[in-house]
Design an enzyme around this catalytic site. Structure first.
Site, PDB file in Angstrom:
ATOM      1  N   ASP A 483       0.850  -1.185   0.000  1.00 53.46           N
ATOM      2  CA  ASP A 483       0.000   0.000   0.000  1.00 53.46           C
ATOM      3  C   ASP A 483       0.893   1.245   0.000  1.00 53.46           C
ATOM      4  O   ASP A 483       1.837   1.345   0.798  1.00 53.46           O
ATOM      5  CB  ASP A 483      -0.915   0.017   1.225  1.00 53.46           C
ATOM      6  CG  ASP A 483      -1.934   1.130   1.150  1.00 53.46           C
ATOM      7  OD1 ASP A 483      -3.028   0.892   0.644  1.00 53.46           O
ATOM      8  OD2 ASP A 483      -1.621   2.255   1.597  1.00 53.46           O
ATOM      9  N   ASN A 491      -2.007  12.587  -3.573  1.00 54.04           N
ATOM     10  CA  ASN A 491      -2.980  12.918  -4.620  1.00 54.04           C
ATOM     11  C   ASN A 491      -3.469  14.347  -4.478  1.00 54.04           C
ATOM     12  O   ASN A 491      -3.627  15.073  -5.459  1.00 54.04           O
ATOM     13  CB  ASN A 491      -4.145  11.936  -4.536  1.00 54.04           C
ATOM     14  CG  ASN A 491      -4.517  11.386  -5.889  1.00 54.04           C
ATOM     15  OD1 ASN A 491      -3.764  11.500  -6.842  1.00 54.04           O
ATOM     16  ND2 ASN A 491      -5.679  10.785  -5.997  1.00 54.04           N
ATOM     17  N   ASP A 500      -1.736   9.220 -10.521  1.00 49.68           N
ATOM     18  CA  ASP A 500      -1.730   8.111 -11.474  1.00 49.68           C
ATOM     19  C   ASP A 500      -0.302   7.769 -11.900  1.00 49.68           C
ATOM     20  O   ASP A 500       0.063   6.598 -12.020  1.00 49.68           O
ATOM     21  CB  ASP A 500      -2.566   8.479 -12.705  1.00 49.68           C
ATOM     22  CG  ASP A 500      -4.057   8.544 -12.399  1.00 49.68           C
ATOM     23  OD1 ASP A 500      -4.432   8.080 -11.306  1.00 49.68           O
ATOM     24  OD2 ASP A 500      -4.814   9.052 -13.240  1.00 49.68           O
ATOM     25  N   GLU A 527      -4.685   2.392  -4.325  1.00 51.78           N
ATOM     26  CA  GLU A 527      -3.226   2.428  -4.298  1.00 51.78           C
ATOM     27  C   GLU A 527      -2.642   1.149  -3.724  1.00 51.78           C
ATOM     28  O   GLU A 527      -1.508   1.125  -3.259  1.00 51.78           O
ATOM     29  CB  GLU A 527      -2.741   3.646  -3.485  1.00 51.78           C
ATOM     30  CG  GLU A 527      -2.984   3.581  -1.990  1.00 51.78           C
ATOM     31  CD  GLU A 527      -4.382   4.043  -1.590  1.00 51.78           C
ATOM     32  OE1 GLU A 527      -4.606   4.272  -0.408  1.00 51.78           O
ATOM     33  OE2 GLU A 527      -5.254   4.179  -2.480  1.00 51.78           O
TER      34      GLU A 527
END
Length: 626
Positions: A483, A491, A500, A527
């Site tokens: 993770d 983000n 991304d 993620e």
């Protein structure tokens, strides 16, 4: 008398052609409608399952928090919103704030990070419905614009009670309508098509293509909505009251939720492909009927019945050759000994071989060896008269050595005198492009579009297969869950495009770390990534996990956001290993995933950027993590 019989025969033949043409046209139309119906039903089911899975997960989280609040009466409401149940949901792309309201509708706790505490939500329908009584269960609100975000949202809420049964408060999760917009926007609708998500009372939650002011409107009195039966799914035709366009609607009631998914396809779009073919068949039939009438009239005048029959046979043979020699498919006549007797000229264009080179040679000599068993099976069925017609798909080669896929329809030919098998007529067409497209679509269905690694579906299939294989062979199996640390803040700071790009780099790094052919790297969600290691024990998996953690940190991807010190992107890793042969029940794969997930959660709790191993897995009991 002979003239009368000739006229009667002519009339019967003409009527036969007309009836046959009409039957073919109607069957083509029926097939087109059946294909459109099946495609629309499948699309509705797939979209409905996605929505049911997402909202069902949020409902389970709400129910868990409501039950805990009811047990401790809200004392730990702050901590409850950060339990493992909500940790993953809280980072979901389309999930807004998750709130706990007290009995007066005032926000006492939230996960949105935008200071909602103290605000009153008593005027919202998701509070008033639970204030009115405990019967609502899970309630889906009307779409509303968030007070702080200005975005369209949908609230899912559940009530929690005091010991005396009175209202203790409400747990609310706000889902952005962008979630539905993204799902609907990915669908390839025809120009006149539309897809609408409604509550069961007719309130619009989302429609694509979007119409200004439509979200939140009540369509319960509209002609399209009133035509929906009470069945779980189905279809009907109706003229829209908004644009007066007649559409074919396919609806589905989403299981476990008060929602209806209604997909509308314009009648024009459904029949657009059928109509030109119908005109071609009808026009061709008209031409053939006219030509046949003219020929029969001339034969009736010039010859007797026997001479007329001979001329009709010769004309029929000429027409067959005309069709065979001008069609784009290869038409072959193959004898009962498997030798080609006739090959149409289209063989030169399709496979680059002159028909004269093929006549007199075995029909199976150019078939790919790997496809021969299936071809021989179908030929055997034709020889034994188990079937009169068969379709085979096989690989062959053009004259220049290029591999080509062909699809051939074989139809038995009988000797007119004895009725014995006299060979087959084969019609073969080039399907190389279709096969390439099918291969590409199959690959896309198993890989994540963003990162290029395997998707969740491919992982689930691989886990089941490798588990069964390792169980049979008595080998261990291990699972690593990865993770990206503080990805939400990443983000927020770098934007979705930056996020991304980060996920693609991390996926590539994890994939480069895994070197064995049997190992699998997949995107598990958001993620989070998983690494499946067959024939690997926990110690071996721990070495792999530490290596990939180090490799990601060594990338040095900058990670700076408000309130955090400048640093680099890191990952937290949880792993678990197991001996499938010692597992006595079917939940072994789930236990392995659960253990790795809990180990990952512990790694996040203990400070992130570390590897945590689940030391013990009991398939019959709870999973423990040190």
């Amino acid at each position: 008398m002979r003239s009368g019989w000739t006229a009667a025969l002519s009339l019967l033949v003409v009527l036969g052609f007309c009836v046959l043409a009409i039957a073919v046209i109607l069957e083509m139309r029926s097939d087109r409608w059946a294909e459109a119906t099946e495609a629309a039903l499948n699309l509705n089911r797939a979209v409905g399952q996605d929505i049911a899975r997402t909202l069902g997960t949020l409902d389970l989280a709400l129910l868990d928090v409501a039950e805990r609040l009811q047990q401790d009466q809200g004392v730990y409401r702050e901590r409850l919103l950060h339990t493992p149940v909500f940790d993953r949901a809280a980072t979901a792309r389309h999930l807004g704030s998750v709130m706990v309201l007290d009995a007066e509708g005032v926000v006492v706790s939230d996960t949105g990070g935008i200071g909602l505490q103290g605000l009153s939500m008593a005027d919202r329908d998701y509070f008033r419905v639970h204030q009115a009584g405990p019967e609502a269960g899970l309630f889906l609100s009307r779409a509303f614009i968030g007070r702080s975000s200005g975005e369209w949202r949908l609230a899912l809420s559940r009530r929690w009670n005091r010991p005396d049964g009175s209202l203790g408060g409400v747990v609310v999760a706000a889902l952005k309508l962008d979630y539905f917009r993204d799902i609907f926007g990915s669908l390839a609708l025809d120009p006149g098509g539309r897809i609408t998500l409604l509550r069961q009372d007719g309130i619009v939650l989302m429609r694509m293509p979007e119409e200004p002011g439509l979200i939140g409107q009540d369509l319960s009195q509209g002609t399209a909505f009133r035509a929906i039966p009470n069945a779980a799914e189905g279809h009907y035709r109706s003229i829209s009251g908004r644009d007066k366009v007649e559409r074919f609607y396919v609806f589905k009631r989403i299981e476990g939720l008060p929602l209806i998914l209604n997909l509308g396809i314009s009648i024009e779009a459904i029949e657009a492909e059928w109509r030109p073919r119908a005109f071609v068949i009808g026009g061709t039939t008209l031409v053939l009927v006219t030509a046949l009438l003219a020929a029969l009239w001339r034969l009736r005048l010039e010859l007797g019945r026997r001479q007329a029959a001979e001329n009709a046979a010769r004309q029929s043979e000429a027409e067959f050759r005309l069709l065979a020699e001008n069609t784009s498919d290869i038409v072959s006549r193959i004898g009962s000994d498997g030798i080609r007797r006739y090959v149409s000229p289209s063989a030169l264009r399709l496979i680059g071989r002159d028909p004269a080179q093929l006549i007199g040679r075995p029909a199976t000599e150019d078939i790919h060896p790997e496809d021969m068993p299936a071809v021989r099976t179908e030929i055997a069925r034709l020889r034994t008269r188990e079937t009169e017609e068969a379709m085979i798909t096989y690989r062959s080669w053009r004259a220049d050595g290029t591999e080509i896929w062909l699809e051939a329809t074989l139809k038995v030919v009988k000797d007119e005198a004895s009725g014995a098998l006299d060979g087959v007529v084969a019609v073969a067409r080039d399907i190389t492009e279709r096969k390439a497209l099918e291969t590409q679509l199959a690959r896309l269905a198993r890989f994540d579009a963003l990162t290029g690694v395997a998707n969740r579906r491919a992982f689930d299939e691989a886990l089941g297969q490798e588990w069964a294989r390792c169980m049979q062979a008595g080998l261990p199996i291990a699972l690593i869950m990865v993770d990206v640390d503080r990805f939400k803040s990443y983000n927020d700071h770098y934007g979705h495009q930056g996020g991304d790009a980060c996920l693609r780099v991390v996926a590539a790094t994890v994939g480069a770390t895994i070197r064995r052919a049997g190992d699998l790297v997949a995107r598990y969600g958001g993620e989070e990534f998983v690494v499946l290691l067959p024939e690997t024990d926990a110690e071996g998996a721990e070495a792999v996990a530490e290596r990939l953690r180090y490799e990601v940190e060594a990338l040095g991807l900058p990670h700076a956001s408000r309130g955090l010190e400048c640093g680099v992107v890191t990952v937290s890793v949880g792993l678990a290993g197991m001996q499938p042969a010692s597992c006595r029940i079917a939940r072994g794969p789930e236990a392995l995933v659960e253990a790795a997930d809990q180990a990952l959660y512990r790694a996040k709790q203990d400070g992130r950027n570390r590897v945590m191993r689940a030391p013990q897995i009991d398939p019959l009991g709870p999973v423990t993590v040190a």
